[in-house]
Scaffold this motif. Structure first.
Motif, PDB file in Angstrom:
ATOM      1  N   ALA A 156      37.769  42.421  42.078  1.00  0.00           N
ATOM      2  CA  ALA A 156      38.449  43.674  42.407  1.00  0.00           C
ATOM      3  C   ALA A 156      39.751  43.397  43.155  1.00  0.00           C
ATOM      4  N   ARG A 198      33.713  41.498  44.338  1.00  0.00           N
ATOM      5  CA  ARG A 198      34.733  41.827  45.339  1.00  0.00           C
ATOM      6  C   ARG A 198      35.989  40.981  45.124  1.00  0.00           C
ATOM      7  N   ASP A 237      42.218  42.317  40.555  1.00  0.00           N
ATOM      8  CA  ASP A 237      42.668  43.457  39.756  1.00  0.00           C
ATOM      9  C   ASP A 237      43.752  44.240  40.488  1.00  0.00           C
ATOM     10  N   ARG A 238      43.628  44.319  41.802  1.00  0.00           N
ATOM     11  CA  ARG A 238      44.567  45.120  42.605  1.00  0.00           C
ATOM     12  C   ARG A 238      45.845  44.371  42.928  1.00  0.00           C
TER      13      ARG A 238
END
Length: 286
Positions: A198, A195, A201-202
């Motif tokens: 992620a 999590r 990454d965003r």
């Protein structure tokens, strides 16, 4: 609960979660109630429809998370004591506690319980509260947290009674306990670490979320996603975590982006929000 259905909100954030983020950033420390139309304007920026926003306001009011206050033909919404408690918890987790536990002490809370088979509802609620408080299941009926937890406040209104056979201890590990293995057994580190990765990454990029209309939308989505992660992070001692654990890097990115978005987000919120004094707490006379 309606979800914010939009590419802006990434992993299908609940509209209520986005609402709480907005309240925490722009209403929390103000003695006001906010016009329903202002919420509709704000939430349209993150792809939430007027119907979904009105539904979220109605559901939150019915659950005691918002209080209605009518002025003429217009409906306004104010905070409740329960909402204030949730917002204080979010503020503490984001800006005060943080995600990095680099304490040198090993002080763990253990709770053991045995609930009758017929207590399915109480068992589910107790487990949910323990996870919220940072506990992980060590073995059947025994849960552990890497901090000193006031368990009485966690279970106080569950009406468990003596049949639950709840026992609580503070403990320190001793040899030959393998703490790294114990933590892997009690907590899903792969999921939690995933999590954080992620999130990076965003958001860890020169121009995050370019499709958003403004920095208010970016701020709401980013902080809501961040809170979803850290509210499930038990803050395990960093010395027991895998090499390259991504939480600290993700936290730096979150705080840097918050500063970057803050100016425009505040200006837009100030322009959009129509408010009246919150009469429920007597601020109107002050």
């Amino acid at each position: 609960m309606a979800r914010a259905q939009s590419t802006l909100t990434g992993p299908a954030l609940r509209s209520q979660s986005v609402m709480l983020t907005f309240l925490g950033n722009h209403v929390y420390d103000r003695p006001v109630c906010v016009f329903s139309g202002s919420f509709i304007d704000v939430f349209a920026r993150v792809g939430v429809s007027e119907e979904a926003t009105r539904s979220t306001l109605s559901r939150m009011a019915s659950r005691g998370l918002l209080r209605r206050q009518r002025h003429g033909r217009r409906m306004y919404f104010g905070l409740t004591p329960r909402t204030l408690e949730i917002l204080r918890d979010g503020e503490r987790r984001i800006w005060h506690t943080g995600v990095v536990n680099d304490t040198a002490e090993d002080r763990w809370t253990l709770i053991g319980f045995s609930l009758p088979e017929s207590w399915q509802r109480q068992r589910h609620e107790l487990r949910s509260r323990l996870i919220w408080a940072g506990f992980g299941p060590l073995q059947n009926g025994l849960w552990i947290s890497p901090a000193e937890v006031d368990v009485e406040s966690v279970v106080r209104d569950l009406d468990l009674g003596p049949d639950a056979n709840v026992k609580v201890f503070l403990a320190e590990p001793r040899e030959p306990t393998d703490m790294e293995r114990l933590i892997r057994d009690a907590y899903d580190l792969d999921h939690l670490g995933g999590r954080y990765r992620a999130f990076l990454d965003r958001w860890d990029r020169p121009a995050p979320m370019p499709e958003a209309p403004d920095d208010l939308a970016r701020s709401l989505v980013m902080l809501t996603e961040w809170l979803r992660i850290i509210r499930t992070d038990p803050r395990l001692p960093v010395r027991y975590l895998p090499r390259g654990w991504p939480a600290e890097h993700a936290q730096r990115v979150c705080r840097a982006l918050h500063e970057r978005f803050r100016g425009e987000a505040l200006a837009i919120a100030t322009h959009v929000l129509e408010t009246v004094p919150d009469a429920a707490v007597g601020w109107a006379e002050q």
